[in-house]
Write a protein that holds these residues in place. Structure first.
Motif, PDB file in Angstrom:
ATOM      1  N   GLY A  20       8.366   7.294   5.912  1.00  0.00           N
ATOM      2  CA  GLY A  20       8.206   6.401   4.634  1.00  0.00           C
ATOM      3  C   GLY A  20       7.165   7.237   3.878  1.00  0.00           C
ATOM      4  N   ALA A  21       5.896   7.649   4.395  1.00  0.00           N
ATOM      5  CA  ALA A  21       5.111   9.170   4.356  1.00  0.00           C
ATOM      6  C   ALA A  21       5.856  10.165   4.141  1.00  0.00           C
ATOM      7  N   LEU A  22       5.956  10.745   4.359  1.00  0.00           N
ATOM      8  CA  LEU A  22       6.873  12.115   4.221  1.00  0.00           C
ATOM      9  C   LEU A  22       8.019  11.500   2.962  1.00  0.00           C
ATOM     10  N   ILE A  23       8.953  10.850   2.928  1.00  0.00           N
ATOM     11  CA  ILE A  23       9.184  10.600   1.444  1.00  0.00           C
ATOM     12  C   ILE A  23       9.076  10.814   0.732  1.00  0.00           C
ATOM     13  N   ALA A  24       7.894   9.863   0.633  1.00  0.00           N
ATOM     14  CA  ALA A  24       7.010   9.647  -0.401  1.00  0.00           C
ATOM     15  C   ALA A  24       5.581  10.900  -0.733  1.00  0.00           C
ATOM     16  N   TYR A  25       5.324  11.605   0.079  1.00  0.00           N
ATOM     17  CA  TYR A  25       4.658  12.753  -0.151  1.00  0.00           C
ATOM     18  C   TYR A  25       5.370  13.895  -0.801  1.00  0.00           C
ATOM     19  N   PHE A  26       6.900  14.255   0.192  1.00  0.00           N
ATOM     20  CA  PHE A  26       7.378  15.243  -0.502  1.00  0.00           C
ATOM     21  C   PHE A  26       8.300  15.166  -1.411  1.00  0.00           C
ATOM     22  N   TYR A  27       8.227  13.812  -2.498  1.00  0.00           N
ATOM     23  CA  TYR A  27       9.338  13.483  -2.983  1.00  0.00           C
ATOM     24  C   TYR A  27       9.125  14.779  -4.380  1.00  0.00           C
ATOM     25  N   VAL A  28       7.877  15.112  -4.484  1.00  0.00           N
ATOM     26  CA  VAL A  28       7.495  15.942  -5.509  1.00  0.00           C
ATOM     27  C   VAL A  28       6.427  17.311  -5.381  1.00  0.00           C
ATOM     28  N   ALA A  29       5.714  16.632  -3.706  1.00  0.00           N
ATOM     29  CA  ALA A  29       5.483  18.270  -2.692  1.00  0.00           C
ATOM     30  C   ALA A  29       5.562  19.140  -2.921  1.00  0.00           C
ATOM     31  N   PRO A  30       5.214  20.317  -2.410  1.00  0.00           N
ATOM     32  CA  PRO A  30       5.437  21.311  -2.411  1.00  0.00           C
ATOM     33  C   PRO A  30       5.543  21.154  -0.887  1.00  0.00           C
TER      34      PRO A  30
ATOM     35  N   ALA B 160       0.450  -1.482  -0.014  1.00  0.00           N
ATOM     36  CA  ALA B 160       0.509  -0.163   0.304  1.00  0.00           C
ATOM     37  C   ALA B 160       0.992   1.385   0.263  1.00  0.00           C
ATOM     38  N   ALA B 161       1.463   1.580   0.679  1.00  0.00           N
ATOM     39  CA  ALA B 161       3.257   2.497   0.762  1.00  0.00           C
ATOM     40  C   ALA B 161       3.567   2.774  -0.550  1.00  0.00           C
ATOM     41  N   HIS B 162       3.840   1.484  -1.671  1.00  0.00           N
ATOM     42  CA  HIS B 162       4.331   1.567  -2.475  1.00  0.00           C
ATOM     43  C   HIS B 162       3.621   2.266  -3.184  1.00  0.00           C
ATOM     44  N   LEU B 163       2.314   1.339  -3.527  1.00  0.00           N
ATOM     45  CA  LEU B 163       1.106   2.036  -4.322  1.00  0.00           C
ATOM     46  C   LEU B 163       0.589   3.761  -4.416  1.00  0.00           C
ATOM     47  N   PHE B 164       0.876   4.125  -2.605  1.00  0.00           N
ATOM     48  CA  PHE B 164       0.510   5.410  -2.059  1.00  0.00           C
ATOM     49  C   PHE B 164       1.484   6.559  -3.188  1.00  0.00           C
ATOM     50  N   SER B 165       3.441   5.634  -3.352  1.00  0.00           N
ATOM     51  CA  SER B 165       4.026   6.680  -3.317  1.00  0.00           C
ATOM     52  C   SER B 165       3.704   6.914  -4.903  1.00  0.00           C
ATOM     53  N   ASN B 166       3.278   5.791  -5.443  1.00  0.00           N
ATOM     54  CA  ASN B 166       3.455   5.751  -7.192  1.00  0.00           C
ATOM     55  C   ASN B 166       2.165   7.228  -7.612  1.00  0.00           C
ATOM     56  N   MET B 167       1.330   6.648  -6.941  1.00  0.00           N
ATOM     57  CA  MET B 167       0.048   7.975  -7.339  1.00  0.00           C
ATOM     58  C   MET B 167       0.121   9.032  -6.454  1.00  0.00           C
ATOM     59  N   VAL B 168       0.689   9.196  -5.430  1.00  0.00           N
ATOM     60  CA  VAL B 168       0.880  10.537  -4.842  1.00  0.00           C
ATOM     61  C   VAL B 168       2.026  11.428  -5.327  1.00  0.00           C
ATOM     62  N   ASN B 169       2.526  10.349  -6.301  1.00  0.00           N
ATOM     63  CA  ASN B 169       3.781  11.484  -7.444  1.00  0.00           C
ATOM     64  C   ASN B 169       3.000  11.617  -8.613  1.00  0.00           C
ATOM     65  N   ASP B 170       2.123  10.655  -9.468  1.00  0.00           N
ATOM     66  CA  ASP B 170       1.480  11.209 -10.579  1.00  0.00           C
ATOM     67  C   ASP B 170       0.181  12.169 -10.177  1.00  0.00           C
ATOM     68  N   LEU B 171      -0.202  12.208  -8.693  1.00  0.00           N
ATOM     69  CA  LEU B 171      -1.294  13.723  -8.363  1.00  0.00           C
ATOM     70  C   LEU B 171      -0.315  15.331  -8.213  1.00  0.00           C
ATOM     71  N   TRP B 172       1.120  14.647  -8.403  1.00  0.00           N
ATOM     72  CA  TRP B 172       1.409  16.337  -7.936  1.00  0.00           C
ATOM     73  C   TRP B 172       2.296  16.461  -9.207  1.00  0.00           C
ATOM     74  N   ASP B 173       2.571  15.476  -9.801  1.00  0.00           N
ATOM     75  CA  ASP B 173       3.436  15.685 -11.473  1.00  0.00           C
ATOM     76  C   ASP B 173       2.284  16.451 -12.390  1.00  0.00           C
ATOM     77  N   PHE B 174       1.239  16.081 -11.806  1.00  0.00           N
ATOM     78  CA  PHE B 174       0.027  16.700 -12.829  1.00  0.00           C
ATOM     79  C   PHE B 174      -0.237  17.632 -12.118  1.00  0.00           C
ATOM     80  N   ARG B 175      -0.385  17.841 -10.408  1.00  0.00           N
ATOM     81  CA  ARG B 175       0.087  19.747 -10.422  1.00  0.00           C
ATOM     82  C   ARG B 175       1.036  20.659 -10.785  1.00  0.00           C
ATOM     83  N   ASN B 176       2.031  19.588 -10.388  1.00  0.00           N
ATOM     84  CA  ASN B 176       3.052  20.751 -11.036  1.00  0.00           C
ATOM     85  C   ASN B 176       3.580  21.347 -12.952  1.00  0.00           C
TER      86      ASN B 176
END
Length: 305
Positions: free
Chosen positions: A130-140, A51-67
């Protein structure tokens, strides 16, 4: 079935072995070195890690789209996108995609909380980290995946090497040890290599979108040299694990998994079109998964005999 396929494609489920193999490694290490194995805890760790890995994939897509990085990639000729395309292609609305993303995080956090009750509250540091790394990888505001100073590569090694191997070991034993730390290096570095190589596919659009990966900062030629070096360091760490007694000598069979990426490197020029890097991506993924799997099997055999 349609919903499952939708979720599978949106979350890029196919690359999940790069997270699950390190979890298996840490669990096998706990069994071989400490004689400890709790099946239920392993299953919960497995689900939480997935679940953590898939969250990482999707949150990166989400913020790459927003950015704007995903849109720029779709609009740049001769660039191969590595995102799911569900947002930039209008397949799913941003709200539905975000709901799926945060649901995965909730599952991962729930699993981590349950495991911390049985194994120790120290595990919550892994969950939070893990949550912070996954989220802030591309999130402001951090967006360290956009900064081009090696932060993203370090975070990938921690999130896909050190944390899952050491975390899985801690879940089983309730203790930390230097052995799982050393065990995490080969698979963690190879996964870092995989994520580094995927930037070659769309570095030109990343540059236009202001996403300063190391490929953008260094340029294609220098980044390709670093990619070679990182491959060799990854397998050198495998040899080091054998020398230090972390792995049995027959784990050196995993060195054979270097053949495919080395072969692809030989076919590349200092500058290449984006499609030329697709075989490198495939070979890098295979090397990461197969090397980790051979390490786990070798360690398990050592424990059984």
């Amino acid at each position: 079935m349609k919903k499952w396929m939708l979720f599978k494609n949106a979350s890029r489920f196919g690359v999940i072995p790069v997270m699950l193999i390190p979890i298996v490694l840490g669990t096998v290490g706990a069994y071989v070195w400490e004689g400890t194995f709790h099946p239920l805890l392993f299953i919960i760790t497995f689900v939480g890690g997935a679940a953590a890995h898939l969250f990482s994939n999707m949150v990166n897509d989400l913020w790459d789209f927003r950015n704007g990085a995903d849109v720029e990639a779709h609009n740049t000729p001769d660039v191969i996108t590595t995102n799911s395309g569900f947002l930039s292609g209008g397949v799913l609305s941003e709200s539905i995609f975000a709901f799926m993303t945060w649901s995965l995080l909730a599952i991962a956090v729930l699993c981590g909380a349950v495991l911390s009750i049985y194994s120790g509250l120290e595990l919550l540091w892994f969950v939070a980290g893990g949550a912070l790394i996954a989220y802030f990888y591309v999130a402001p505001p951090l967006r360290f995946g956009y900064r081009g100073k090696g932060y993203s590569e370090l975070s990938i090694f921690i999130a896909f090497g050190l944390m899952p191997v050491l975390g899985a070991y801690f879940v089983q034993t309730g203790e930390f040890s230097i052995k799982p730390v050393l065990l995490s290096f080969p698979v963690g570095l190879l996964t870092t290599l995989l994520l580094f190589n995927h930037h070659f596919l769309h570095w030109k659009s990343d540059k236009q979108a202001g996403k300063r990966t190391l490929v953008v900062v260094w340029g294609e030629r220098r980044a390709l040299v670093f990619s070679h070096v990182l491959l060799y360091i990854s397998y050198a760490s495998l040899v080091a694990c054998v020398i230090l007694g972390v792995l049995p000598v027959y784990a050196l069979l995993a060195l054979l998994t270097a053949i495919a990426p080395v072969h692809v490197y030989r076919s590349l020029q200092p500058q290449n079109a984006s499609p030329a890097y697709l075989p490198l991506m495939g070979a890098s993924l295979q090397a990461s998964v197969r090397c980790g799997a051979i390490m786990a099997v070798a360690l398990l055999i050592q424990g059984l005999i």
